[in-house]
Design a protein around this motif. Structure first.
Motif, mmCIF file in Angstrom:
data_model
loop_
_atom_site.group_PDB
_atom_site.id
_atom_site.type_symbol
_atom_site.label_atom_id
_atom_site.label_comp_id
_atom_site.label_asym_id
_atom_site.label_seq_id
_atom_site.Cartn_x
_atom_site.Cartn_y
_atom_site.Cartn_z
ATOM 1 N N ILE A 209 0.834 -1.203 0.000
ATOM 2 C CA ILE A 209 0.000 0.000 0.000
ATOM 3 C C ILE A 209 0.868 1.252 0.000
ATOM 4 O O ILE A 209 0.604 2.204 -0.748
ATOM 5 C CB ILE A 209 -0.954 -0.021 1.223
ATOM 6 N N THR A 210 1.914 1.261 0.803
ATOM 7 C CA THR A 210 2.817 2.402 0.846
ATOM 8 C C THR A 210 3.514 2.611 -0.497
ATOM 9 O O THR A 210 3.653 3.750 -0.961
ATOM 10 C CB THR A 210 3.866 2.205 1.957
ATOM 11 N N SER A 211 3.922 1.535 -1.133
ATOM 12 C CA SER A 211 4.572 1.635 -2.439
ATOM 13 C C SER A 211 3.618 2.200 -3.485
ATOM 14 O O SER A 211 4.011 3.025 -4.318
ATOM 15 C CB SER A 211 5.078 0.264 -2.891
ATOM 16 N N ASN A 212 2.354 1.790 -3.446
ATOM 17 C CA ASN A 212 1.384 2.307 -4.400
ATOM 18 C C ASN A 212 1.074 3.775 -4.155
ATOM 19 O O ASN A 212 0.968 4.549 -5.103
ATOM 20 C CB ASN A 212 0.103 1.475 -4.354
ATOM 21 N N ILE A 213 0.940 4.168 -2.898
ATOM 22 C CA ILE A 213 0.700 5.584 -2.595
ATOM 23 C C ILE A 213 1.887 6.428 -3.027
ATOM 24 O O ILE A 213 1.720 7.516 -3.587
ATOM 25 C CB ILE A 213 0.386 5.761 -1.099
ATOM 26 N N PHE A 214 3.095 5.921 -2.798
ATOM 27 C CA PHE A 214 4.301 6.631 -3.243
ATOM 28 C C PHE A 214 4.318 6.785 -4.756
ATOM 29 O O PHE A 214 4.612 7.865 -5.277
ATOM 30 C CB PHE A 214 5.549 5.880 -2.761
ATOM 31 N N ALA A 215 3.985 5.724 -5.484
ATOM 32 C CA ALA A 215 3.999 5.784 -6.947
ATOM 33 C C ALA A 215 2.914 6.722 -7.471
ATOM 34 O O ALA A 215 3.138 7.459 -8.439
ATOM 35 C CB ALA A 215 3.824 4.386 -7.529
ATOM 36 N N ILE A 216 1.731 6.724 -6.847
ATOM 37 C CA ILE A 216 0.670 7.637 -7.272
ATOM 38 C C ILE A 216 1.089 9.079 -7.025
ATOM 39 O O ILE A 216 0.891 9.949 -7.885
ATOM 40 C CB ILE A 216 -0.654 7.305 -6.554
ATOM 41 N N ALA A 217 1.667 9.353 -5.858
ATOM 42 C CA ALA A 217 2.123 10.709 -5.555
ATOM 43 C C ALA A 217 3.224 11.148 -6.507
ATOM 44 O O ALA A 217 3.233 12.295 -6.983
ATOM 45 C CB ALA A 217 2.599 10.779 -4.111
ATOM 46 N N MET A 218 4.133 10.239 -6.814
ATOM 47 C CA MET A 218 5.211 10.559 -7.739
ATOM 48 C C MET A 218 4.660 10.806 -9.147
ATOM 49 O O MET A 218 5.045 11.753 -9.823
ATOM 50 C CB MET A 218 6.232 9.412 -7.756
ATOM 51 N N GLY A 219 3.724 9.960 -9.567
ATOM 52 C CA GLY A 219 3.140 10.117 -10.895
ATOM 53 C C GLY A 219 2.270 11.345 -11.021
ATOM 54 O O GLY A 219 2.143 11.930 -12.103
ATOM 55 N N ARG A 220 1.655 11.761 -9.929
ATOM 56 C CA ARG A 220 0.793 12.954 -9.945
ATOM 57 C C ARG A 220 1.573 14.177 -10.381
ATOM 58 O O ARG A 220 1.062 15.050 -11.068
ATOM 59 C CB ARG A 220 0.206 13.157 -8.545
ATOM 60 N N TYR A 221 2.826 14.254 -9.971
ATOM 61 C CA TYR A 221 3.640 15.421 -10.310
ATOM 62 C C TYR A 221 4.599 15.165 -11.466
ATOM 63 O O TYR A 221 5.074 16.109 -12.088
ATOM 64 C CB TYR A 221 4.409 15.882 -9.072
ATOM 65 N N ALA A 222 4.875 13.923 -11.785
ATOM 66 C CA ALA A 222 5.845 13.619 -12.833
ATOM 67 C C ALA A 222 5.219 13.485 -14.220
ATOM 68 O O ALA A 222 5.872 13.771 -15.217
ATOM 69 C CB ALA A 222 6.600 12.340 -12.494
ATOM 70 N N ILE A 223 3.969 13.044 -14.293
ATOM 71 C CA ILE A 223 3.312 12.873 -15.590
ATOM 72 C C ILE A 223 2.924 14.244 -16.108
ATOM 73 O O ILE A 223 2.147 14.972 -15.482
ATOM 74 C CB ILE A 223 2.088 11.938 -15.474
ATOM 75 N N GLN A 224 3.467 14.623 -17.270
ATOM 76 C CA GLN A 224 3.248 15.962 -17.791
ATOM 77 C C GLN A 224 1.962 16.086 -18.592
ATOM 78 O O GLN A 224 1.269 17.090 -18.509
ATOM 79 C CB GLN A 224 4.439 16.378 -18.647
ATOM 80 N N VAL A 225 1.630 15.072 -19.399
ATOM 81 C CA VAL A 225 0.406 15.112 -20.204
ATOM 82 C C VAL A 225 -0.599 14.205 -19.516
ATOM 83 O O VAL A 225 -0.544 12.991 -19.633
ATOM 84 C CB VAL A 225 0.669 14.643 -21.659
ATOM 85 N N ARG A 226 -1.537 14.824 -18.807
ATOM 86 C CA ARG A 226 -2.510 14.054 -18.036
ATOM 87 C C ARG A 226 -3.906 14.240 -18.598
ATOM 88 O O ARG A 226 -4.130 15.035 -19.502
ATOM 89 C CB ARG A 226 -2.505 14.511 -16.576
ATOM 90 N N ASN A 227 -4.826 13.498 -18.006
ATOM 91 C CA ASN A 227 -6.254 13.597 -18.292
ATOM 92 C C ASN A 227 -6.584 13.234 -19.735
ATOM 93 O O ASN A 227 -7.410 13.877 -20.366
ATOM 94 C CB ASN A 227 -6.787 14.982 -17.934
ATOM 95 N N ILE A 228 -5.949 12.201 -20.257
ATOM 96 C CA ILE A 228 -6.256 11.734 -21.608
ATOM 97 C C ILE A 228 -7.450 10.797 -21.583
ATOM 98 O O ILE A 228 -8.329 10.874 -22.417
ATOM 99 C CB ILE A 228 -5.019 11.040 -22.233
ATOM 100 N N GLY A 229 -7.525 9.929 -20.599
ATOM 101 C CA GLY A 229 -8.624 8.970 -20.481
ATOM 102 C C GLY A 229 -9.696 9.473 -19.548
ATOM 103 O O GLY A 229 -9.742 10.652 -19.197
ATOM 104 N N PRO A 230 -10.579 8.562 -19.122
ATOM 105 C CA PRO A 230 -11.621 8.946 -18.162
ATOM 106 C C PRO A 230 -11.011 9.406 -16.844
ATOM 107 O O PRO A 230 -9.989 8.904 -16.404
ATOM 108 C CB PRO A 230 -12.419 7.667 -17.954
ATOM 109 N N SER A 231 -11.638 10.384 -16.221
ATOM 110 C CA SER A 231 -11.129 10.943 -14.983
ATOM 111 C C SER A 231 -11.516 10.082 -13.786
ATOM 112 O O SER A 231 -12.537 9.414 -13.788
ATOM 113 C CB SER A 231 -11.677 12.356 -14.794
ATOM 114 N N VAL A 232 -10.666 10.121 -12.763
ATOM 115 C CA VAL A 232 -10.919 9.402 -11.520
ATOM 116 C C VAL A 232 -10.999 10.461 -10.410
ATOM 117 O O VAL A 232 -9.986 10.812 -9.817
ATOM 118 C CB VAL A 232 -9.796 8.388 -11.219
ATOM 119 N N PRO A 233 -12.191 10.981 -10.143
ATOM 120 C CA PRO A 233 -12.297 12.079 -9.161
ATOM 121 C C PRO A 233 -12.428 11.590 -7.722
ATOM 122 O O PRO A 233 -13.399 11.881 -7.038
ATOM 123 C CB PRO A 233 -13.561 12.796 -9.614
#
Length: 86
Positions: A25-49
């Motif tokens: 769980i910690t590894s997944n939260i870390f990867a999501i947090a890292m990807g939130r700021y590292a992925i430059q082109v976002r919101n291509i697919g359906p949104s997850v609000p």
């Protein structure tokens, strides 16, 4: 070598515990947090609000959780190899 014996050896260390769940769980939260700021082109697919991830699409979520599972598996195998995780 007997196939059943090989399967028994492969599953001998497949014990699941709360420590392993916490690491994953910690590894997944870390990867999501890292990807939130590292992925430059976002919101291509359906949104997850959910959980404050507005503008974070399904493709980004799947990509970051896949990376989180790879990181988690590496951490778990590394800790088991060193004997720090039972």
């Amino acid at each position: 070598m007997n196939i059943n014996y090989t399967i028994a050896l492969a599953n001998a260390n497949a014990n699941w515990s709360a420590q392993i769940a916490f690491i994953m769980i910690t590894s997944n939260i870390f990867a999501i947090a890292m990807g939130r700021y590292a992925i430059q082109v976002r919101n291509i697919g359906p949104s997850v609000p959910i959980a404050g991830l507005q503008g974070f699409g399904l493709t980004e979520l799947l990509a970051t959780t896949s990376l989180g599972h790879v990181i988690g598996a590496g951490v778990i195998l590394g800790l088991r190899g060193t004997g720090l995780l039972a």
